[in-house]
Every structure is written in C-alpha cells, then in structure tokens.
Motif scaffolding. Sequence first.
Motif, mmCIF file in Angstrom:
data_model
loop_
_atom_site.group_PDB
_atom_site.id
_atom_site.type_symbol
_atom_site.label_atom_id
_atom_site.label_comp_id
_atom_site.label_asym_id
_atom_site.label_seq_id
_atom_site.Cartn_x
_atom_site.Cartn_y
_atom_site.Cartn_z
ATOM 1 N N SER A 235 0.810 -1.206 0.000
ATOM 2 C CA SER A 235 0.000 0.000 0.000
ATOM 3 C C SER A 235 0.848 1.262 0.000
ATOM 4 N N ARG A 236 0.171 2.357 -0.279
ATOM 5 C CA ARG A 236 0.786 3.676 -0.320
ATOM 6 C C ARG A 236 -0.047 4.623 0.531
ATOM 7 N N ALA A 237 0.629 5.529 1.237
ATOM 8 C CA ALA A 237 -0.049 6.576 1.999
ATOM 9 C C ALA A 237 0.877 7.784 2.056
ATOM 10 N N GLY A 238 0.544 8.823 1.337
ATOM 11 C CA GLY A 238 1.386 10.014 1.317
ATOM 12 C C GLY A 238 2.785 9.696 0.824
ATOM 13 N N ASN A 239 3.797 10.029 1.627
ATOM 14 C CA ASN A 239 5.196 9.773 1.273
ATOM 15 C C ASN A 239 5.703 8.430 1.779
ATOM 16 N N SER A 240 4.804 7.556 2.162
ATOM 17 C CA SER A 240 5.189 6.244 2.689
ATOM 18 C C SER A 240 4.608 5.122 1.838
ATOM 19 N N ARG A 241 5.319 4.014 1.844
ATOM 20 C CA ARG A 241 4.889 2.801 1.157
ATOM 21 C C ARG A 241 5.064 1.654 2.140
ATOM 22 N N PHE A 242 4.195 0.647 2.027
ATOM 23 C CA PHE A 242 4.209 -0.462 2.981
ATOM 24 C C PHE A 242 4.095 -1.791 2.242
ATOM 25 N N TRP A 243 4.812 -2.786 2.742
ATOM 26 C CA TRP A 243 4.725 -4.153 2.219
ATOM 27 C C TRP A 243 4.829 -5.102 3.403
ATOM 28 N N ASN A 244 3.901 -6.062 3.477
ATOM 29 C CA ASN A 244 3.944 -7.108 4.499
ATOM 30 C C ASN A 244 3.727 -8.448 3.829
ATOM 31 N N GLY A 245 4.455 -9.447 4.294
ATOM 32 C CA GLY A 245 4.303 -10.784 3.758
ATOM 33 C C GLY A 245 4.375 -11.830 4.848
ATOM 34 N N HIS A 246 3.754 -12.965 4.563
ATOM 35 C CA HIS A 246 3.765 -14.104 5.486
ATOM 36 C C HIS A 246 4.500 -15.250 4.806
ATOM 37 N N ILE A 247 5.495 -15.795 5.504
ATOM 38 C CA ILE A 247 6.301 -16.896 4.983
ATOM 39 C C ILE A 247 6.016 -18.138 5.807
ATOM 40 N N SER A 248 5.844 -19.254 5.116
ATOM 41 C CA SER A 248 5.619 -20.527 5.808
ATOM 42 C C SER A 248 6.476 -21.599 5.156
ATOM 43 N N GLY A 249 6.666 -22.686 5.873
ATOM 44 C CA GLY A 249 7.486 -23.782 5.375
ATOM 45 C C GLY A 249 8.592 -24.076 6.358
ATOM 46 N N ALA A 250 9.814 -24.219 5.850
ATOM 47 C CA ALA A 250 10.955 -24.523 6.710
ATOM 48 C C ALA A 250 11.259 -23.381 7.676
ATOM 49 N N ILE A 251 10.846 -22.182 7.311
ATOM 50 C CA ILE A 251 10.933 -21.010 8.184
ATOM 51 C C ILE A 251 9.548 -20.383 8.205
ATOM 52 N N ASN A 252 9.071 -20.044 9.370
ATOM 53 C CA ASN A 252 7.803 -19.330 9.481
ATOM 54 C C ASN A 252 8.112 -17.920 9.932
ATOM 55 N N SER A 253 7.641 -16.934 9.166
ATOM 56 C CA SER A 253 7.934 -15.555 9.544
ATOM 57 C C SER A 253 6.886 -14.605 8.990
ATOM 58 N N LYS A 254 6.907 -13.429 9.591
ATOM 59 C CA LYS A 254 6.139 -12.292 9.098
ATOM 60 C C LYS A 254 7.153 -11.198 8.846
ATOM 61 N N GLN A 255 7.105 -10.628 7.655
ATOM 62 C CA GLN A 255 8.021 -9.545 7.315
ATOM 63 C C GLN A 255 7.231 -8.287 7.023
ATOM 64 N N SER A 256 7.743 -7.165 7.509
ATOM 65 C CA SER A 256 7.158 -5.858 7.242
ATOM 66 C C SER A 256 8.251 -4.945 6.707
ATOM 67 N N TRP A 257 7.953 -4.272 5.620
ATOM 68 C CA TRP A 257 8.867 -3.320 5.010
ATOM 69 C C TRP A 257 8.145 -1.982 4.916
ATOM 70 N N THR A 258 8.784 -0.923 5.412
ATOM 71 C CA THR A 258 8.233 0.425 5.326
ATOM 72 C C THR A 258 9.229 1.296 4.580
ATOM 73 N N TYR A 259 8.737 2.069 3.635
ATOM 74 C CA TYR A 259 9.553 2.956 2.819
ATOM 75 C C TYR A 259 9.011 4.369 3.030
ATOM 76 N N HIS A 260 9.872 5.285 3.480
ATOM 77 C CA HIS A 260 9.418 6.631 3.778
ATOM 78 C C HIS A 260 10.432 7.640 3.254
ATOM 79 N N THR A 261 9.923 8.717 2.681
ATOM 80 C CA THR A 261 10.800 9.767 2.177
ATOM 81 C C THR A 261 11.652 10.323 3.314
ATOM 82 N N GLU A 262 12.956 10.358 3.064
ATOM 83 C CA GLU A 262 13.929 10.895 4.025
ATOM 84 C C GLU A 262 14.817 11.854 3.247
ATOM 85 N N GLY A 263 14.519 13.157 3.340
ATOM 86 C CA GLY A 263 15.249 14.134 2.538
ATOM 87 C C GLY A 263 14.972 13.889 1.069
#
Length: 148
Positions: free
Chosen positions: A71-99
């Motif tokens: 998703s996108r909101a203003g100057n930020s972008r977001f990505w979340n994913g769920h991983i399953s299998g040999a490794i189980n995880s939740k990943q969150s990535w946030t991208y925000h304008t910095e200068g």
Amino acid sequence: MWAIRKSIVIDRSVEEVFNYASNPVYWHQWYTGLSELENLKGDGEVGTTMDMKYTLLGMNLPISLEVMEKSRAGNSRFWNGHISGAINSKQSWTYHTEGTGTEVKFEMEYELPGSVLGKVANKLIVKKLMDNSAEQTLKNLKDICETD
C-alpha cells in the motif's frame, strides 16, 4: 519467535525503491540467500503467492510466501508478507521519504522448526546468521537502487 529490526537510507526516491523492492521477480537479486521464484501466482499485489528456497547454513529450505499488504499513503509505502514452510515468519517493510532519499525499515519475526535447529548445535549462531543476512539484504538493496 525471534525478531530482527533494521533500517537503511537509500539515495533514491521512495517510489523508485518501492517499485523495485516490492516486485517479487527481483527479490533473488538482492535478498540474501533467496532463490528465484517458483509457482508465482499474481503480480506482486495483495494475495500473490510463490514458492522459493532460502539458503541457511548450506541447507536449501523450501518456503512459501503470500503478500498480505502492499500500500501507499502520502510519502510512505508499505509491504507485508507471510512466509511458511521450513521457516515461518512475518516480514514488514516500510519505505518513507527521508530528505531526497528513502528510509527503508525492515522488521521480521521468525521461528525455525526443530528439525532445522537440530542440525545446528547453537541457536545463537542461527540468530546471528539471520541478523547478518538481514543486514546484507538491506546493503544489497541500497547498492542496486543507487546504481545509475
């Protein structure tokens, strides 16, 4: 469950970094230990699924991933994913304008099943390797995005 939190600033626009980093076709190019995709269903948007392998301690661990948010909101972008299998995880990535660049924040909560941990005498070694992998992943993303 273990957690990793890392961040880095990339000298490119938030849109450029997000468009590249959230496209699963490119992940194996910058995400440390990740193989090329198999069985990709979708175009990277919410609901997209795929299979991959993640290399840890010389073991090619099969994993599946589902995109839960993009998703996108203003100057930020977001990505979340769920991983399953040999490794189980939740990943969150946030991208925000910095200068004139982009601050990328990566968060992951993960656990490894006993069969994987059983092959490693010291669980702290795995934690350190995962931490190093996340650090290298962000450096790879920065290097690729900043290349002209």
